[in-house]
Scaffold this active site. Structure first.
Site, short mmCIF file in Angstrom:
data_model
loop_
_atom_site.label_atom_id
_atom_site.label_comp_id
_atom_site.label_asym_id
_atom_site.label_seq_id
_atom_site.Cartn_x
_atom_site.Cartn_y
_atom_site.Cartn_z
N ASN A 73 4.81 -12.02 -10.56
CA ASN A 73 3.39 -11.42 -10.82
C ASN A 73 2.47 -12.43 -10.19
OD1 ASN A 73 1.75 -13.55 -12.87
ND2 ASN A 73 3.80 -13.74 -13.22
N CYS A 135 0.91 -22.21 -13.32
CA CYS A 135 0.65 -20.91 -12.55
C CYS A 135 0.50 -21.44 -11.11
CB CYS A 135 -0.65 -20.52 -12.93
SG CYS A 135 -1.12 -19.12 -12.24
N ASN A 200 8.03 -22.57 -15.99
CA ASN A 200 6.93 -21.71 -15.55
C ASN A 200 7.76 -20.92 -14.52
OD1 ASN A 200 4.51 -20.20 -15.18
ND2 ASN A 200 3.19 -21.53 -16.07
N CYS A 407 38.31 -14.92 -8.01
CA CYS A 407 38.67 -13.51 -8.42
C CYS A 407 38.24 -13.67 -9.98
CB CYS A 407 40.36 -13.79 -8.40
SG CYS A 407 41.09 -15.33 -9.27
C1 LIG Z 1 3.37 -11.51 -15.98
C2 LIG Z 1 3.36 -12.80 -16.20
C3 LIG Z 1 2.15 -13.36 -16.57
C4 LIG Z 1 2.23 -14.93 -16.90
N1 LIG Z 1 1.25 -15.40 -17.48
C5 LIG Z 1 1.30 -16.88 -17.68
C6 LIG Z 1 0.32 -17.36 -18.25
O1 LIG Z 1 -0.88 -16.98 -18.22
N2 LIG Z 1 0.33 -18.88 -18.51
C7 LIG Z 1 1.72 -19.59 -18.41
O2 LIG Z 1 1.66 -20.70 -19.02
N3 LIG Z 1 2.78 -18.75 -18.21
C8 LIG Z 1 2.49 -17.50 -17.65
N4 LIG Z 1 3.72 -16.85 -17.36
C9 LIG Z 1 5.04 -17.62 -17.16
C10 LIG Z 1 5.77 -17.33 -18.76
O3 LIG Z 1 5.02 -17.79 -20.08
C11 LIG Z 1 7.20 -17.77 -18.68
O4 LIG Z 1 7.27 -19.29 -18.42
C12 LIG Z 1 8.07 -17.16 -17.90
O5 LIG Z 1 7.83 -15.71 -17.65
C13 LIG Z 1 9.33 -17.53 -17.78
O6 LIG Z 1 9.84 -16.95 -18.86
P1 LIG Z 1 10.74 -15.55 -19.04
O7 LIG Z 1 11.71 -15.75 -18.10
O8 LIG Z 1 11.22 -15.47 -20.50
O9 LIG Z 1 9.66 -14.41 -18.79
C14 LIG Z 1 3.53 -15.33 -16.95
C15 LIG Z 1 4.86 -14.77 -16.63
C16 LIG Z 1 4.71 -13.26 -16.30
C17 LIG Z 1 5.86 -12.51 -15.86
#
Ligand SMILES: Cc1cc2nc3c(=O)[nH]c(=O)nc-3n(C[C@H](O)[C@H](O)[C@H](O)COP(=O)(O)O)c2cc1C
Ligand SMILES: Cc1cc2nc3c(=O)[nH]c(=O)nc-3n(C[C@H](O)[C@H](O)[C@H](O)COP(=O)(O)OP(=O)(O)OC[C@H]3O[C@@H](n4cnc5c(N)ncnc54)[C@H](O)[C@@H]3O)c2cc1C
Ligand code: SF4
Ligand code: SF4
Ligand code: SF4
Lengths: 460, 432
Positions: A73, A135, A200, A407
């Site tokens: 994303n 992020c 993250n 295997c």
């Molecule tokens: C579409 C999307 C938006 C996200 N936005 C944020 C966010 O605003 N803040 C944040 O700390 N993490 C954000 N994340 C990260 C998630 O909180 C998380 O750390 C990451 O997706 C790993 O977990 P998962 O494998 O269960 O998705 C985002 C992830 C996705 C997929």
């Protein structure tokens, strides 16, 4: 029924499962629905600096008909006004006093900006605050998110600003886009963090549209790296969790870890707990299937604990950590060989070709009459009976098997190939011990040869 | 609109193709299920040894042109085979997933791949200057002609009928293969450079000498005689099926039908009669269910269609009145010793006669062999490992050489392909 209650740095929740800070936790309406479904807590979608989002913000990686093994994303933090978020946070906390309500935040890197947001989050009644140092896009270009998480000094400094003013527990969420995640984790703790969240998302490009040569997802003709998450990142997350959880100084601090990255079902969750996580966060699996997956997460975990006679999460939390080792402390004389259960084998012969083309050429094809036969088909005959009756069975030549386990990994039939421990006839010996006793083996092939011969080590 | 109008059944072709085509999504899901076995048993089981895992993986990777080419390289009649092959006995019967799960739907995937590609995939080699004549345009000849044309030879097919395809066009029931598929497939062979001469009953002797080689893919003839009184009122099963494919409206519809026979053709005839609206359709056979030559899956298909079976019943005479058939007189039989095919001989039981009240009788009791001047084995043309007959330069394949085992389209295709290779070797001077 096993007790799933969780206490994370003083924040309690009825189970360890929290929505990760992401689209599923974007609004009061959604969080309300999630809590009705049974989620133990939420880390609110990151609030803070004003932003605008783009369209086509999610890419994904699919494989073999399985959708979204990974999602990517370029979404930023919450694009809803701060006031709306804060009002809904306080409404949610009032309606759900037993659930963990943590608010993720990211603001400009100044003490004033952080103090301001901390106070507003506390005023809303949140149980904790999570600092988003992860992020990897957009925010990082503005000096926030992973721009902070990648530099331990910034990480410590900002955490210090927050912990100096905060009255509620402060979690620091780390970016995996670093060479070693232990540094930023230690820095956060040095800055006074009460908890660590990881991971993250990872920098990634999901693909190219081969009709247009656009980067996928296409954003007005352009694209770029986005944050990667979902089942595909689980092994990376587990490794980062383990390295942080096993770090002496972090252990000594007693700071709990909220683990995430690819958790899709209860067994993933149990693995994170076994590697030392105290709470668990989930994003992608919820984005794929909705809040209802909490049913299997809780039920599966507690049924497994019951079967294992484990009464609480604390009882097995971190149970696998002591097994974590570096290569040089592994026993070189531990020996396992592959063994095929002919009753379960469906004769796809994938193990045969994997071993013969790419491993150690120690699986034979054996005919019905017990003869070792060459691969290949007989184009003089056809029909189902000829194909079934004439089909050879793979068999491991155990004396030559090096125990690489390829295997085992390719076999499509559950527990058809077993890696069986066999005596090597030698005392346990690690590389550390060996290279200490005979330093020459590490740089002289002749010395290595002598050592092997003396110890009956033959490599096929 | 009245209620009645609303519930009126949608009129559909009673013999429309039965198995629906895979949607792209279904094909993708199914293709992804294939394990990509090594030396896969499905390849072994297919008489043309199509590289099944390869073509399926190419569907999964959306390389449909590559997939179709993989199929057609081994079997130019992949479109027909995908529909008519008795896959339960061939590729799918051997699939490693068949034991505990569902086997991969190889036939339907094959159909999907071939049907997805409309452009021609092969470019013939430069002309060799050699000529080959083929008798008949059934699967054996089409396969042989296509392979020879690819190899650069000048190929002419002589077909006595007006459409190409042999039994694919005239004999295989439309619910399995609509006529257009077979004809379109022959057009694809034509585009490889093969010439077709229709309406010509070719003779081997006329062709030998005029052409560098001759391939006989004449199949078999019409139905043999039962030798019972009233036989002239019995419909010939092959003609009956042909009518259903060429002009459905020309097929005589009856209320109570008896089909004499025990093979797949009998089941096809019975199915057509039933689908065209007959109230009762009975397959009449003098031996037992176990002795039937029809495939087990065909028999259970027929039972599902509501077709009845009268075993141990031997037709004795057709009873007719002015306006047609009114009954089939039969007697009961009991098994005796074994015949040359290893099945028990049936003996009529004295005084066991009974009359089946039917207004149509169809016979589907196999096909007679054509008469040839060539050496034969049990009436079939005798060939060596190179498909060469007793006459040099004359080759044969398909049903006309199938003295053993059950005849099928895919076997005819394989014969044609291997014969083409042998002919090519002879024409290029490397074959004895
Ligand atoms: C579409 C999307 C938006 C996200 N936005 C944020 C966010 O605003 N803040 C944040 O700390 N993490 C954000 N994340 C990260 C998630 O909180 C998380 O750390 C990451 O997706 C790993 O977990 P998962 O494998 O269960 O998705 C985002 C992830 C996705 C997929
Ligand atoms: C009713 C029925 C249903 C069947 N269903 C199936 C099925 O579902 N699946 C399957 O795999 N197989 C099936 N078969 C068998 C399959 O159709 C045959 O094995 C296959 O068609 C044989 O191909 P061929 O080329 O040898 O002969 P044919 O298909 O019989 O073709 C022979 C061609 O030669 C022509 N010909 C003959 N003599 C001359 C001549 N002197 N000059 C010019 N042309 C001539 C004929 O008109 C005909 O077009 C079925 C057979 C029948 C009878
Ligand atoms: S991979 Fe497994 S099922 Fe396939 S042949 Fe090998 S042992 Fe048998
Ligand atoms: S040609 Fe027939 S037997 Fe061969 S793979 Fe295709 S459907 Fe199966
Ligand atoms: S046997 Fe089945 S699973 Fe294996 S390659 Fe063939 S179709 Fe695929």
């Amino acid at each position: 029924m096993a007790d799933l209650k969780t206490n994370f740095a003083g924040i309690s929740s009825p189970n360890p499962f929290w929505l990760a800070s992401a689209p599923p936790s974007n609004s009061g309406h959604q969080v309300h629905k999630a809590f009705e479904a049974g989620w133990g807590g939420v880390v609110w979608k990151t609030i803070g600096a004003p932003v605008l989002n783009v369209s086509n913000r999610y890419g994904a990686w699919h494989l073999g008909g399985q959708k979204m093994l990974g999602i990517n994303n370029v979404e930023l933090i919450s694009d809803r006004p701060l006031e709306d978020n804060l009002r809904e946070i306080s409404e949610i906390k009032r309606a759900w006093p037993d659930r963990a309500v943590i608010v993720s935040a990211m603001v400009e890197s100044t003490p004033e900006a952080w103090r301001e947001i901390v106070h507003r989050i506390e005023d809303a009644g949140a149980d904790g605050i999570e600092l988003n140092y992860g992020c990897p896009h957009g925010m990082s270009e503005r000096g926030m998110g992973s721009a902070v998480g990648q530099v331990p000094e910034y990480c410590e400094q900002i955490t210090q600003w927050v912990t100096n003013v905060a009255k509620i527990p402060v979690l620091v969420k780390l970016t995996p886009n670093v060479a070693n995640i232990v540094g930023p984790a230690r820095a956060a703790i040095a800055g006074g963090a009460h908890g660590i969240s990881l991971i993250n998302t990872l920098n990634s490009i999901t693909g190219i549209d081969l009709d247009t040569f656009e980067i996928s997802p296409n954003i007005g003709g352009k694209g770029g790296h986005g944050g990667y998450a979902g089942p595909a990142v689980k092994p990376i997350a587990l490794n980062m969790l383990a390295s942080v959880a096993n770090d002496e100084s972090i252990r000594a601090s007693g700071v709990p870890i909220s683990g995430m990255g690819g958790i899709s079902n209860w067994s993933d969750a149990a693995e994170f707990l076994a590697l030392g996580a105290t709470s668990l966060q989930v994003c992608t699996a919820v984005m794929h299937y909705g809040f209802r997956i909490i049913a299997d997460l809780c039920d599966g975990l507690s049924n497994w604990m019951d079967a294992k006679e484990i009464k609480s999460i604390e009882e097995f939390r971190g149970r696998s950590l002591h097994r974590l080792s570096t290569f040089q402390d592994l026993d070189l004389n531990f020996k396992a060989v592959a063994r095929i259960d002919p009753d379960k084998c469906i004769k796809c012969n994938l193990c045969y070709i994997a071993c013969n083309d790419t491993a150690h050429q120690c699986i034979d094809l054996v005919s019905v009459t017990g003869q070792i036969v060459s691969p290949g088909l007989d184009f003089q005959s056809s029909g189902k009976q000829a194909a079934i009756d004439g089909r050879p069975t793979p068999m491991v030549r155990e004396s030559d098997c090096v125990g690489c386990r390829l295997c085992y990994n390719v076999c499509p039939v559950e527990s058809c190939i077993d890696m069986v421990e066999v005596p090597s006839g030698r005392q346990p010996k690690t590389w550390a011990e060996l290279s200490n006793e005979l330093p020459e083996v590490s740089h002289d092939w002749n010395a290595m040869k002598r050592y092997r011969e003396a110890n009956g080590i033959r490599i096929h | 609109m009245t209620f009645k109008e609303r519930v009126a059944p949608v009129r559909r072709d009673p013999l429309a193709e039965e198995t629906p085509a895979f949607t792209p999504n279904e094909a993708l899901l199914e293709a992804n299920r294939c394990l990509y076995c090594y030396d896969a048993p499905c390849i072994q089981a297919c008489p043309t040894h199509i590289d099944v895992p390869q073509f399926i993986k190419k569907i999964a990777s959306k390389n449909l042109i590559g997939s179709a080419r993989t199929i057609l390289e081994s079997n130019l009649l992949g479109a027909t085979c995908a529909r008519v092959c008795p896959v339960q006995e061939l590729c799918e019967g051997a699939c490693v997933l068949g034991h505990e799960h569902r086997p991969i739907a190889i036939g339907r995937l094959q159909r999907f791949a071939i049907d997805s590609v409309t452009k021609d995939l092969f470019k013939p080699r430069p002309p060799s200057g050699k000529t080959v004549a083929l008798i008949g345009s059934g699967p054996a000849s089409l396969s042989c002609a296509g392979e020879l044309a690819k190899l650069g030879h000048e190929v002419t097919i002589f077909e006595k009928k007006s459409l190409p395809g042999g039994l694919s066009t005239y004999g295989i029931i439309s619910i399995r293969e609509p006529i257009d598929i077979a004809v379109e497939e022959a057009r694809m062979i034509e585009r490889l450079g093969v010439r077709f001469e229709f309406g010509i009953e070719a003779q081997i002797d006329d062709l030998v000498g005029q052409y560098d080689a001759v391939f006989v893919g004449a199949g078999l003839g019409g139905s043999p005689q039962l030798g019972i009184p009233g036989e002239e009122d019995i419909l010939d099963g092959l003609n009956y099926i042909e009518a259903s494919k060429v002009d459905l409206n020309s097929v005589p519809v009856a209320r109570h039908v008896a089909v004499i026979g025990a093979g797949n053709t009998a089941i096809d005839c019975a199915t057509i009669a039933k689908r065209l609206g007959a109230e009762t359709v009975s397959i009449v056979y003098r031996r037992s269910e176990e002795d039937m030559t029809a495939y087990a899956h065909e028999v259970s298909f027929a039972k599902n269609e509501g077709i009845r079976f009268d075993f141990h019943s031997q037709p004795i005479r057709v009873l007719s009145e002015d306006n047609g058939v009114v009954g089939l007189e039969c007697c009961r039989t009991e098994p005796g010793g074994l015949d040359e095919s290893g099945r028990p001989i049936s003996h009529p039981i004295p005084d066991s006669n009974f009359v089946m009240q039917v207004d149509q009788v169809i016979k589907a009791i196999g096909q007679v062999k054509h008469l040839h001047r060539l050496d034969t084995e049990r009436g079939f043309i005798k060939v060596d490992v190179n498909y060469q007959t007793s006459q040099r330069s004359v080759y044969a394949g398909g049903d006309c050489i199938r003295s053993h085992g059950s005849a099928s389209t895919v076997m005819a295709v394989q014969d044609g392909k291997l014969a083409a290779m042998a002919i090519d070797r002879q024409l290029r001077g490397s074959n004895g």
